[in-house]
Each structure stands twice: as structure tokens, then as C-alpha cells.
Design a protein around this motif. Structure first.
Motif, PDB file in Angstrom:
ATOM      1  N   THR A   1       0.834  -1.184   0.000  1.00 21.99           N
ATOM      2  CA  THR A   1       0.000   0.000   0.000  1.00 21.99           C
ATOM      3  C   THR A   1       0.870   1.235   0.000  1.00 21.99           C
ATOM      4  OG1 THR A   1      -1.658  -1.223   1.269  1.00 21.99           O
ATOM      5  CG2 THR A   1      -1.865   1.165   1.231  1.00 21.99           C
ATOM      6  N   PHE A   2       1.927   1.242   0.793  1.00 18.24           N
ATOM      7  CA  PHE A   2       2.830   2.376   0.866  1.00 18.24           C
ATOM      8  C   PHE A   2       3.470   2.666  -0.483  1.00 18.24           C
ATOM      9  CE2 PHE A   2       7.172   3.949   1.577  1.00 18.24           C
ATOM     10  CZ  PHE A   2       6.879   5.179   2.149  1.00 18.24           C
ATOM     11  N   VAL A   3       3.957   1.580  -1.163  1.00 18.66           N
ATOM     12  CA  VAL A   3       4.620   1.751  -2.449  1.00 18.66           C
ATOM     13  C   VAL A   3       3.619   2.236  -3.494  1.00 18.66           C
ATOM     14  CG1 VAL A   3       5.862   0.516  -4.285  1.00 18.66           C
ATOM     15  CG2 VAL A   3       6.401   0.072  -1.919  1.00 18.66           C
ATOM     16  N   SER A   4       2.412   1.706  -3.473  1.00 16.36           N
ATOM     17  CA  SER A   4       1.381   2.153  -4.411  1.00 16.36           C
ATOM     18  C   SER A   4       1.051   3.617  -4.171  1.00 16.36           C
ATOM     19  CB  SER A   4       0.112   1.324  -4.250  1.00 16.36           C
ATOM     20  OG  SER A   4       0.319   0.010  -4.696  1.00 16.36           O
ATOM     21  N   GLY A   5       1.030   3.991  -2.904  1.00 17.18           N
ATOM     22  CA  GLY A   5       0.738   5.369  -2.548  1.00 17.18           C
ATOM     23  C   GLY A   5       1.798   6.323  -3.052  1.00 17.18           C
ATOM     24  N   MET A   6       3.004   5.844  -3.281  1.00  9.61           N
ATOM     25  CA  MET A   6       4.092   6.698  -3.775  1.00  9.61           C
ATOM     26  C   MET A   6       4.037   6.804  -5.298  1.00  9.61           C
ATOM     27  SD  MET A   6       7.196   5.521  -1.283  1.00  9.61           S
ATOM     28  CE  MET A   6       8.395   6.209  -2.354  1.00  9.61           C
ATOM     29  N   GLY A   7       3.075   6.134  -5.924  1.00  5.91           N
ATOM     30  CA  GLY A   7       2.918   6.255  -7.370  1.00  5.91           C
ATOM     31  C   GLY A   7       3.696   5.207  -8.166  1.00  5.91           C
ATOM     32  N   VAL A   8       4.209   4.191  -7.495  1.00  3.67           N
ATOM     33  CA  VAL A   8       4.947   3.134  -8.185  1.00  3.67           C
ATOM     34  C   VAL A   8       3.943   2.084  -8.652  1.00  3.67           C
ATOM     35  CG1 VAL A   8       6.696   1.349  -7.941  1.00  3.67           C
ATOM     36  CG2 VAL A   8       6.992   3.555  -6.794  1.00  3.67           C
ATOM     37  N   ASN A   9       4.054   1.703  -9.926  1.00  2.17           N
ATOM     38  CA  ASN A   9       3.148   0.692 -10.484  1.00  2.17           C
ATOM     39  C   ASN A   9       3.673  -0.693 -10.114  1.00  2.17           C
ATOM     40  OD1 ASN A   9       1.523  -0.974 -11.959  1.00  2.17           O
ATOM     41  ND2 ASN A   9       1.741   0.173 -13.888  1.00  2.17           N
ATOM     42  N   LEU A  10       3.020  -1.356  -9.168  1.00  2.00           N
ATOM     43  CA  LEU A  10       3.457  -2.673  -8.700  1.00  2.00           C
ATOM     44  C   LEU A  10       3.244  -3.757  -9.751  1.00  2.00           C
ATOM     45  CD1 LEU A  10       2.254  -2.673  -4.992  1.00  2.00           C
ATOM     46  CD2 LEU A  10       4.568  -2.530  -5.860  1.00  2.00           C
ATOM     47  N   GLY A  11       2.294  -3.579 -10.638  1.00  2.00           N
ATOM     48  CA  GLY A  11       2.031  -4.557 -11.693  1.00  2.00           C
ATOM     49  C   GLY A  11       3.263  -4.748 -12.576  1.00  2.00           C
ATOM     50  N   ASN A  12       3.934  -3.650 -12.924  1.00  2.00           N
ATOM     51  CA  ASN A  12       5.144  -3.743 -13.754  1.00  2.00           C
ATOM     52  C   ASN A  12       6.283  -4.421 -12.999  1.00  2.00           C
ATOM     53  OD1 ASN A  12       3.852  -2.468 -15.832  1.00  2.00           O
ATOM     54  ND2 ASN A  12       4.670  -0.433 -15.355  1.00  2.00           N
ATOM     55  N   ILE A  13       6.414  -4.140 -11.723  1.00  4.82           N
ATOM     56  CA  ILE A  13       7.481  -4.760 -10.921  1.00  4.82           C
ATOM     57  C   ILE A  13       7.244  -6.261 -10.818  1.00  4.82           C
ATOM     58  CG2 ILE A  13       8.448  -4.927  -8.584  1.00  4.82           C
ATOM     59  CD1 ILE A  13       8.060  -1.905  -8.341  1.00  4.82           C
ATOM     60  N   PHE A  14       5.997  -6.660 -10.525  1.00  6.93           N
ATOM     61  CA  PHE A  14       5.702  -8.094 -10.416  1.00  6.93           C
ATOM     62  C   PHE A  14       5.846  -8.808 -11.765  1.00  6.93           C
ATOM     63  CE2 PHE A  14       3.200  -7.025  -6.445  1.00  6.93           C
ATOM     64  CZ  PHE A  14       4.146  -7.578  -5.600  1.00  6.93           C
ATOM     65  N   ALA A  15       5.471  -8.159 -12.849  1.00  7.75           N
ATOM     66  CA  ALA A  15       5.619  -8.760 -14.183  1.00  7.75           C
ATOM     67  C   ALA A  15       7.105  -8.949 -14.504  1.00  7.75           C
ATOM     68  CB  ALA A  15       4.959  -7.883 -15.240  1.00  7.75           C
ATOM     69  N   GLY A  16       7.902  -7.938 -14.191  1.00  9.97           N
ATOM     70  CA  GLY A  16       9.355  -8.041 -14.431  1.00  9.97           C
ATOM     71  C   GLY A  16       9.978  -9.122 -13.577  1.00  9.97           C
ATOM     72  N   ALA A  17       9.548  -9.229 -12.318  1.00  7.62           N
ATOM     73  CA  ALA A  17      10.079 -10.267 -11.427  1.00  7.62           C
ATOM     74  C   ALA A  17       9.667 -11.648 -11.931  1.00  7.62           C
ATOM     75  CB  ALA A  17       9.588 -10.044 -10.005  1.00  7.62           C
ATOM     76  N   GLY A  18       8.465 -11.763 -12.472  1.00  9.00           N
ATOM     77  CA  GLY A  18       8.014 -13.047 -13.004  1.00  9.00           C
ATOM     78  C   GLY A  18       8.833 -13.477 -14.210  1.00  9.00           C
ATOM     79  N   VAL A  19       9.093 -12.527 -15.120  1.00  7.23           N
ATOM     80  CA  VAL A  19       9.904 -12.833 -16.302  1.00  7.23           C
ATOM     81  C   VAL A  19      11.328 -13.198 -15.873  1.00  7.23           C
ATOM     82  CG1 VAL A  19      10.947 -11.825 -18.375  1.00  7.23           C
ATOM     83  CG2 VAL A  19       8.526 -11.453 -17.896  1.00  7.23           C
ATOM     84  N   ALA A  20      11.893 -12.464 -14.921  1.00 10.88           N
ATOM     85  CA  ALA A  20      13.246 -12.765 -14.436  1.00 10.88           C
ATOM     86  C   ALA A  20      13.278 -14.133 -13.758  1.00 10.88           C
ATOM     87  CB  ALA A  20      13.709 -11.680 -13.457  1.00 10.88           C
ATOM     88  N   GLY A  21      12.237 -14.468 -13.023  1.00  5.67           N
ATOM     89  CA  GLY A  21      12.166 -15.773 -12.361  1.00  5.67           C
ATOM     90  C   GLY A  21      12.101 -16.909 -13.369  1.00  5.67           C
ATOM     91  N   ILE A  22      11.334 -16.730 -14.432  1.00  4.99           N
ATOM     92  CA  ILE A  22      11.243 -17.757 -15.474  1.00  4.99           C
ATOM     93  C   ILE A  22      12.590 -17.921 -16.166  1.00  4.99           C
ATOM     94  CG2 ILE A  22      10.225 -18.285 -17.734  1.00  4.99           C
ATOM     95  CD1 ILE A  22       7.603 -17.049 -16.651  1.00  4.99           C
ATOM     96  N   ALA A  23      13.242 -16.810 -16.522  1.00  6.38           N
ATOM     97  CA  ALA A  23      14.554 -16.873 -17.185  1.00  6.38           C
ATOM     98  C   ALA A  23      15.576 -17.550 -16.284  1.00  6.38           C
ATOM     99  CB  ALA A  23      15.021 -15.469 -17.558  1.00  6.38           C
ATOM    100  N   LEU A  24      15.575 -17.198 -15.015  1.00  8.27           N
ATOM    101  CA  LEU A  24      16.501 -17.815 -14.068  1.00  8.27           C
ATOM    102  C   LEU A  24      16.206 -19.304 -13.923  1.00  8.27           C
ATOM    103  CD1 LEU A  24      18.837 -17.368 -12.118  1.00  8.27           C
ATOM    104  CD2 LEU A  24      17.166 -16.838 -10.345  1.00  8.27           C
ATOM    105  N   GLY A  25      14.929 -19.666 -13.922  1.00  8.06           N
ATOM    106  CA  GLY A  25      14.549 -21.076 -13.818  1.00  8.06           C
ATOM    107  C   GLY A  25      14.999 -21.880 -15.020  1.00  8.06           C
ATOM    108  N   VAL A  26      14.870 -21.327 -16.225  1.00  3.13           N
ATOM    109  CA  VAL A  26      15.278 -22.035 -17.442  1.00  3.13           C
ATOM    110  C   VAL A  26      16.795 -22.202 -17.480  1.00  3.13           C
ATOM    111  CG1 VAL A  26      15.400 -21.834 -19.959  1.00  3.13           C
ATOM    112  CG2 VAL A  26      13.258 -21.377 -18.782  1.00  3.13           C
ATOM    113  N   VAL A  27      17.518 -21.136 -17.196  1.00  2.00           N
ATOM    114  CA  VAL A  27      18.983 -21.185 -17.225  1.00  2.00           C
ATOM    115  C   VAL A  27      19.519 -21.995 -16.047  1.00  2.00           C
ATOM    116  CG1 VAL A  27      21.075 -19.781 -17.044  1.00  2.00           C
ATOM    117  CG2 VAL A  27      19.191 -19.012 -18.479  1.00  2.00           C
TER     118      VAL A  27
END
Length: 173
Positions: A1-27
Motif C-alpha cells: 500500500t505504501f509503495v502504491s501510494g508513492m505512485g509506483v506501479n506494482l504490476g510492472n514490478i511483479f511482471a518483471g520479477a516473473g519474467v526474471a524468475g522464469i529466465a533464471l529457472g530455465v537457465v
């Protein structure tokens, strides 16, 4: 809630973390498999440094081993660095004992019994000359094949590890 309140889009952060997690899992999957196989090699004591092994990807003497790779000096002198995950079957020629397969062709009409006795006598003589390298009694002796123009006799001889090839050459001589 605090981070959202600061205007940071959490959807983009979670999407990026998901893509990084998949890449790390494959490699990282292959690396984890290599370490898993390395731990199994250690736990099962499949080979030691200096052992002559045969794998699906390399055959030779083990020069070094770590949890991820094994270095194998091949017969032609080349050094193969094999990831442990690729060594799904390991045939160790350096453990306990080996066998040599000795075959002799004799003409049809030859005295097969006498020929087999000669083979056994040669094996016993070789045992006396090189005690500890071969067993004095062959594992089996008999007619292996009836070929087109000859009879092939076979004797299987138990040898010390890694002596099977030298014993085979000496028996052929």
C-alpha cells in the motif's frame, strides 16, 4: 500500500520479477541438474580420480571432479569436460575385477576338446607367470560359434581391473 501510494506501479514490478524468475529457472535448471548428478556420483561412490570410465559422452581416465563437471582424459589424449548431468550411465572399468573375452578359430574336423584344453593350459601358464593378474580357471570355455569355414572357441577370463586389454593381447600372442 505504501509503495502504491508513492505512485509506483506494482504490476510492472511483479511482471518483471516473473519474467526474471522464469529466465533464471530455465537457465538455472541445467546447473541444478548438474549439481544433483554430482551429489549422486559422490553418494554412490561411482568413480575415483584415476579410474577408467565409459559414459555416453566420453571414455577415459578421470582427472578431476567437482559437483558440476568431470574432466576425462580420453584415449586419444583429448580432455573432455563433461557436465555431470550428461553422465546418465557410468561404466567403471577400474573396480574389483574385469573379464577378457578370448576367442580362437579352429578348422572344422579339429579336436575341439583338445583345443579347449590347450586354451585352459595357456591360461594356467599365464596365471603362474603373472600371479594376481588373471584367475587360473577361465569362467567359461566352449564353442561360441559355428562359422562358415571354422569353429570359434571362446574363453572368458577374470582379470585384475584394467588388465583385461593387456591380457587379451597376451593371449592372442
Amino acid at each position: 500500500t505504501f509503495v502504491s501510494g508513492m505512485g509506483v506501479n506494482l504490476g510492472n514490478i511483479f511482471a518483471g520479477a516473473g519474467v526474471a524468475g522464469i529466465a533464471l529457472g530455465v537457465v538455472g535448471k541445467d546447473i541444478l541438474i548438474d549439481y544433483f548428478y554430482g551429489i549422486n556420483i559422490l553418494a554412490d561412490d561411482q568413480f575415483n580420480l584415476g579410474d577408467f570410465i565409459e559414459t555416453p559422452v566420453a571414455t577415459g581416465i578421470v582427472e578431476s571432479f567437482n559437483l558440476r563437471t568431470t574432466r576425462i582424459r580420453e584415449i586419444d589424449g583429448g580432455l573432455s569436460i563433461v557436465t555431470n548431468g550428461r553422465m546418465t550411465v557410468i561404466k567403471n572399468h577400474s573396480r574389483e575385477f574385469a573379464n577378457t573375452d578370448f576367442r580362437v578359430s579352429v578348422a572344422y574336423g579339429s579336436d575341439v576338446e583338445r583345443s579347449m584344453k590347450v586354451i585352459c593350459d595357456v591360461i594356467k601358464t599365464m596365471h603362474e607367470e603373472n600371479c594376481g593378474v588373471i584367475d587360473p580357471e577361465p569362467i567359461c570355455v566352449g564353442v561360441q560359434t559355428l562359422a562358415e569355414s571354422n569353429v570359434i572357441l571362446q574363453a572368458r577370463v577374470k582379470t585384475a581391473p584394467l588388465a583385461q586389454w593387456a591380457v587379451s593381447r597376451e593371449l592372442n600372442k
